[in-house]
Design an enzyme around this catalytic site. Structure first.
Site, mmCIF file in Angstrom:
data_model
loop_
_atom_site.group_PDB
_atom_site.id
_atom_site.type_symbol
_atom_site.label_atom_id
_atom_site.label_comp_id
_atom_site.label_asym_id
_atom_site.label_seq_id
_atom_site.Cartn_x
_atom_site.Cartn_y
_atom_site.Cartn_z
ATOM 1 N N CYS A 2 0.822 -1.213 0.000
ATOM 2 C CA CYS A 2 0.000 0.000 0.000
ATOM 3 C C CYS A 2 0.861 1.272 0.000
ATOM 4 O O CYS A 2 1.987 1.265 0.471
ATOM 5 C CB CYS A 2 -0.877 0.034 1.238
ATOM 6 S SG CYS A 2 -1.849 -1.454 1.450
ATOM 7 N N ARG A 27 4.731 0.156 -6.177
ATOM 8 C CA ARG A 27 4.723 -0.681 -4.971
ATOM 9 C C ARG A 27 3.690 -1.799 -5.063
ATOM 10 O O ARG A 27 3.710 -2.718 -4.268
ATOM 11 C CB ARG A 27 4.408 0.198 -3.755
ATOM 12 C CG ARG A 27 5.455 1.273 -3.500
ATOM 13 C CD ARG A 27 5.006 2.200 -2.416
ATOM 14 N NE ARG A 27 4.896 1.518 -1.144
ATOM 15 C CZ ARG A 27 5.865 1.397 -0.257
ATOM 16 N NH1 ARG A 27 7.036 1.917 -0.514
ATOM 17 N NH2 ARG A 27 5.686 0.772 0.875
ATOM 18 N N TRP A 74 -3.308 -2.500 -1.437
ATOM 19 C CA TRP A 74 -2.955 -3.851 -1.874
ATOM 20 C C TRP A 74 -3.724 -4.751 -0.933
ATOM 21 O O TRP A 74 -3.430 -4.819 0.268
ATOM 22 C CB TRP A 74 -1.457 -4.049 -1.733
ATOM 23 C CG TRP A 74 -0.907 -5.270 -2.400
ATOM 24 C CD1 TRP A 74 -0.590 -5.405 -3.731
ATOM 25 C CD2 TRP A 74 -0.578 -6.522 -1.788
ATOM 26 N NE1 TRP A 74 -0.095 -6.659 -3.971
ATOM 27 C CE2 TRP A 74 -0.066 -7.367 -2.805
ATOM 28 C CE3 TRP A 74 -0.653 -7.009 -0.495
ATOM 29 C CZ2 TRP A 74 0.349 -8.666 -2.558
ATOM 30 C CZ3 TRP A 74 -0.232 -8.311 -0.251
ATOM 31 C CH2 TRP A 74 0.259 -9.124 -1.272
ATOM 32 N N ASN A 100 -1.302 2.140 6.251
ATOM 33 C CA ASN A 100 -0.465 1.053 5.726
ATOM 34 C C ASN A 100 -0.141 0.131 6.879
ATOM 35 O O ASN A 100 0.025 0.602 8.013
ATOM 36 C CB ASN A 100 0.859 1.602 5.175
ATOM 37 C CG ASN A 100 0.710 2.133 3.786
ATOM 38 O OD1 ASN A 100 -0.385 2.148 3.226
ATOM 39 N ND2 ASN A 100 1.812 2.588 3.219
ATOM 40 N N GLY A 101 -0.002 -1.152 6.605
ATOM 41 C CA GLY A 101 0.350 -2.103 7.667
ATOM 42 C C GLY A 101 -0.850 -2.952 8.020
ATOM 43 O O GLY A 101 -1.829 -3.025 7.272
ATOM 44 N N GLU A 486 18.637 -16.678 -8.681
ATOM 45 C CA GLU A 486 18.221 -15.313 -8.970
ATOM 46 C C GLU A 486 17.680 -15.211 -10.405
ATOM 47 O O GLU A 486 16.682 -14.526 -10.657
ATOM 48 C CB GLU A 486 19.407 -14.356 -8.744
ATOM 49 C CG GLU A 486 19.172 -12.903 -9.094
ATOM 50 C CD GLU A 486 17.949 -12.274 -8.428
ATOM 51 O OE1 GLU A 486 17.384 -12.854 -7.498
ATOM 52 O OE2 GLU A 486 17.538 -11.188 -8.876
ATOM 53 N N LYS A 490 13.878 -14.072 -11.317
ATOM 54 C CA LYS A 490 13.627 -12.894 -12.155
ATOM 55 C C LYS A 490 12.715 -13.263 -13.312
ATOM 56 O O LYS A 490 11.769 -12.561 -13.628
ATOM 57 C CB LYS A 490 14.982 -12.384 -12.668
ATOM 58 C CG LYS A 490 15.128 -10.933 -12.842
ATOM 59 C CD LYS A 490 15.392 -10.123 -11.604
ATOM 60 C CE LYS A 490 14.639 -10.466 -10.390
ATOM 61 N NZ LYS A 490 15.036 -9.883 -9.162
ATOM 62 N N GLU A 493 9.021 -14.067 -12.156
ATOM 63 C CA GLU A 493 8.197 -12.967 -11.640
ATOM 64 C C GLU A 493 7.760 -11.991 -12.731
ATOM 65 O O GLU A 493 6.673 -11.443 -12.646
ATOM 66 C CB GLU A 493 8.844 -12.257 -10.450
ATOM 67 C CG GLU A 493 10.084 -11.481 -10.743
ATOM 68 C CD GLU A 493 10.687 -10.858 -9.489
ATOM 69 O OE1 GLU A 493 9.946 -10.473 -8.580
ATOM 70 O OE2 GLU A 493 11.925 -10.752 -9.429
ATOM 71 N N HIS A 509 18.965 -36.493 -9.733
ATOM 72 C CA HIS A 509 18.347 -37.157 -8.574
ATOM 73 C C HIS A 509 16.839 -36.989 -8.598
ATOM 74 O O HIS A 509 16.188 -37.093 -7.561
ATOM 75 C CB HIS A 509 18.964 -36.624 -7.278
ATOM 76 C CG HIS A 509 20.418 -36.954 -7.173
ATOM 77 N ND1 HIS A 509 20.881 -38.214 -6.858
ATOM 78 C CD2 HIS A 509 21.524 -36.211 -7.423
ATOM 79 C CE1 HIS A 509 22.201 -38.219 -6.889
ATOM 80 N NE2 HIS A 509 22.612 -37.006 -7.237
ATOM 81 N N LYS A 606 6.196 -4.188 -4.347
ATOM 82 C CA LYS A 606 7.608 -3.850 -4.296
ATOM 83 C C LYS A 606 8.170 -3.992 -2.891
ATOM 84 O O LYS A 606 9.265 -4.498 -2.685
ATOM 85 C CB LYS A 606 7.804 -2.413 -4.798
ATOM 86 C CG LYS A 606 9.244 -1.925 -4.797
ATOM 87 C CD LYS A 606 10.085 -2.695 -5.807
ATOM 88 C CE LYS A 606 11.544 -2.286 -5.820
ATOM 89 N NZ LYS A 606 12.373 -3.283 -6.504
HETATM 90 C C1 F6R Z 1 12.436 -9.863 -6.520
HETATM 91 C C2 F6R Z 1 12.294 -8.899 -5.451
HETATM 92 C C3 F6R Z 1 11.946 -9.414 -4.101
HETATM 93 C C4 F6R Z 1 12.702 -8.610 -3.022
HETATM 94 C C5 F6R Z 1 12.243 -9.045 -1.635
HETATM 95 C C6 F6R Z 1 13.003 -8.331 -0.533
HETATM 96 O O1 F6R Z 1 12.809 -9.240 -7.711
HETATM 97 O O2 F6R Z 1 12.437 -7.730 -5.644
HETATM 98 O O3 F6R Z 1 12.198 -10.771 -3.989
HETATM 99 O O4 F6R Z 1 14.071 -8.820 -3.177
HETATM 100 O O5 F6R Z 1 10.873 -8.779 -1.493
HETATM 101 O O6 F6R Z 1 12.855 -6.957 -0.632
HETATM 102 P P1 F6R Z 1 13.829 -5.963 0.103
HETATM 103 O O7 F6R Z 1 15.162 -6.095 -0.531
HETATM 104 O O8 F6R Z 1 13.213 -4.616 -0.086
HETATM 105 O O9 F6R Z 1 13.885 -6.393 1.542
#
Ligand code: F6R
Length: 611
Positions: A2, A27, A74, A100-101, A486, A490, A493, A509, A606
């Site tokens: 949010c 976000r 959100w 928020n929260g 990673e 990427k 997502e 395995h 985000k």
């Molecule tokens: C993936 C991504 C998420 C963040 C994760 C942690 O591309 O961005 O997996 O890495 O939510 O976020 P932060 O780094 O803000 O703690």
């Protein structure tokens, strides 16, 4: 997740509220709303869906008012709907608020209010706070807020309008971020500094437990004891262009392409290129502390966790310090072993781009409770994790807007490179000369990353040619396995394709059963000592019909039909960063082929500020 905005001044609040919410779109959200104080009550506009729909609502039914609040929601408590969308109100519409929260005890509070005859229009935890404020209203909003905050459990950033004080925003925060911007005869409030960059870079960063009473001309802070608190405003160095696309089609591509610059900026901050030494003033360990360090525990989520896995490999190999990399949501609930109860020489490190991830913050708090010294990597100055850590190392990635993390990841890994080399040097594992050579190698990264970016058309062509592929495996060993994790994250997502990472030797395995002629297997092969082993695993999957991509050192004997994206002239510790750049570009161009919403992938937020 949010987003919150607020404005109080002498001019219409509407423009800032809408623009501020647009700046927070990245976000993640599913509905949005604004409210402004007008002479005859609150004017409210809401929309399910994108901000553009809210904007259309406002164009159809314009609102005036010089003091207002806005929110992107959100969904957590209740589906995305106009009823659940913020701002929320009390029954008499004297109070409006955005939140928020999560209010953890909202069900209990709601039941108590319903017994008193209060009725609710939404399913949200937020409405409970609006109704509570109205029921307990006494004298003024500040006094009431002090009383009501004591009843709330959970995390929150609140911005409240009270019709009795039509030019005032009442703010409170507990474990959820909030910034207050100082303008010319006005003040701005937001959950994230990106919403303010176009308007001001002079901001207050309220602390947990702060209440702020914000009017056009002043911001006054109070503690939960009702006493005034002194807070100093700071200047944010990020500029507006950093939060705009600047001609790129997507923030993700822009941020991938910014990597040479942000790596150079981060290097310049930590390394003195005049004599290739590490700037001691920015490092978390004194020589004495480095020698006494026995163990390091890293905790983080998602991509930041993958950076932590890189950190483990780098610190163990360079500095010989036993290191664990943990998923923060697991670490926070793990059994505390005896060793951790006596944390002498055991240091904790939280890694987070946003500095607000709920699980990472909880992991950091647990480590502190256990008596460990807590370090943090953060990209955001003044973020909760940065404040609560004993020492912070900042990544200088600038604002990362695309949901998929790219430049923040590379700068996090870079910080681990610098930290590992520093520890190794201080612990006598590498000489002055070896340190200088390694730092010079790091200094080559911006040029090497740029040369990969210059060839991005090759990656785009490959993504186009393979657009029909639905299963993609990334395989690798050691640090290459982390790069595989990673790369797979990427890709999935942003493109929603099924992709998985496997340690190359583990495939046979079980998982090799999934390999057939419709599968793409991408091997990451940068680590010299296990290169041959990974190449053998590629032969195994090729024999089962998979088609192949190799990112790394080109094999001496080419594998027939295997596309190679070469990484040359890079040692074991920098080659994984270069491989990651290829994988980021592959994820981006694949998502483009599939017409995905690259910067705001479905279901993702985000900054994950709830568990
Ligand atoms: C993936 C991504 C998420 C963040 C994760 C942690 O591309 O961005 O997996 O890495 O939510 O976020 P932060 O780094 O803000 O703690």
């Amino acid at each position: 997740m949010c987003g919150i905005v607020g404005f109080t001044g002498k001019t219409s609040c509407c423009e800032f509220l809408l623009k501020g919410l647009s700046a927070l779109e990245y976000r993640g959200y599913d509905s949005a709303g604004i409210a402004a104080v007008q002479a005859d009550g609150f004017a409210v506009r809401k929309a399910v869906g994108r901000i553009d729909q809210l904007r259309e609502e406002v164009e159809k039914n314009p609102i005036s008012g010089v003091c207002g609040i806005g929110h992107t929601r959100w969904a957590t408590h209740g589906k995305p709907s106009l009823e659940n969308c913020h701002p929320h109100f009390d029954i008499d519409r004297r109070i409006a608020l955005v939140h928020n929260g999560i209010i953890e005890n909202y069900a209990e509070l709601k039941a108590q209010l319903m017994e008193k005859g209060v009725s609710f229009v939404s399913e949200t935890d937020t409405e409970v706070v609006a109704q509570l404020l109205a029921v307990h209203y006494e004298n003024d909003m500040k006094t009431t807020l002090l009383k009501v905050l004591g009843m709330l459990k959970g995390s929150f950033a609140l911005v409240i309008l009270d019709r009795c004080a039509p030019d005032t925003l009442y703010c409170a925060r507990s474990h959820s971020p909030l910034v207050i911007g100082v303008g010319q005869g006005c003040h701005y409030v937001a959950s994230d500094v990106c919403a303010l960059l176009e308007y001001t870079r002079n901001v207050y960063l309220p602390e947990d437990g702060d209440i702020a009473v914000v009017t056009p001309g002043s911001t006054v802070f109070y503690g939960l004891d009702g006493k005034e608190r002194k807070r100093v405003n700071v200047t944010i160095s990020w500029d507006t262009s950093a939060a705009q696309k600047n001609g790129f089609d997507h923030f993700m591509l822009k941020e991938i392409c910014e990597q040479p610059q942000v790596i150079a900026d981060t290097l310049a901050h930590y390394i003195d290129s005049a004599d290739y030494t590490i700037r001691r003033e920015h490092m978390p360990f004194t020589p004495e502390q480095a020698k006494q360090l026995k163990e390091l525990t890293i905790a983080a989520c998602g991509t930041a966790y993958h950076a932590g896995c890189m950190g483990k490999a780098l610190i163990e190999q360079f500095a010989g310090v036993r290191t664990d990399a943990c998923v923060a949501s697991e670490y926070r609930y793990q059994t505390v072993v005896e060793q951790e109860r006596n944390p002498e020489g055991h240091v904790f490190l939280a890694v987070s781009q946003s500095g607000e991830t709920a699980d990472t913050l909880a992991a950091l708090r647990k480590a502190k409770q256990l008596g460990m010294r807590a370090l943090a990597f953060s990209n955001v100055i003044g973020a909760s994790i940065a404040r609560e850590a004993d020492t912070v190392m900042y990544t200088l990635a600038g604002p990362e807007i695309a949901v998929a993390s790219t430049k923040a990841y590379l700068t996090q890994v870079l910080l681990f490179e610098i930290l590992a080399l520093d520890l190794a040097h201080l612990r006598g594992k590498i000489s002055d000369e070896e340190l200088k050579d390694a730092l010079k190698t790091l200094m080559s990264l911006p040029r090497q990353i740029q040369s990969i970016l210059n060839q991005r058309a090759i990656v785009e062509d490959f993504a186009r040619a393979n657009r029909a592929c639905h299963d993609i495996f990334f395989i690798g060993r050691l640090m290459d396995y982390t790069t595989s994790l990673e790369s797979a994250l990427k890709l999935k997502e942003v493109s929603y394709l099924h992709s998985e990472a496997y340690p190359a030797g583990e495939l046979k395995h079980g998982t090799i059963a999934l390999i057939d002629e419709r599968t793409l297997v991408a091997a990451i092969a940068t680590q010299p000592q296990i290169l041959e082993k990974t190449l053998s695993n590629m032969q195994e999957v090729k024999a089962r019909g998979a088609y192949l991509l190799l990112i790394g050192t080109p094999p001496q004997t080419p594998i027939e039909g295997c596309t190679v994206w070469p990484i040359e002239d890079a040692p074991w510790y920098t080659a994984p960063l270069l491989a990651t750049v290829y994988a980021q570009l592959f994820a981006y161009y694949t998502a483009r082929q599939h017409g995905c919403d690259i910067d705001k992938p479905r279901n993702l937020a985000k900054s994950v500020t709830v568990e």
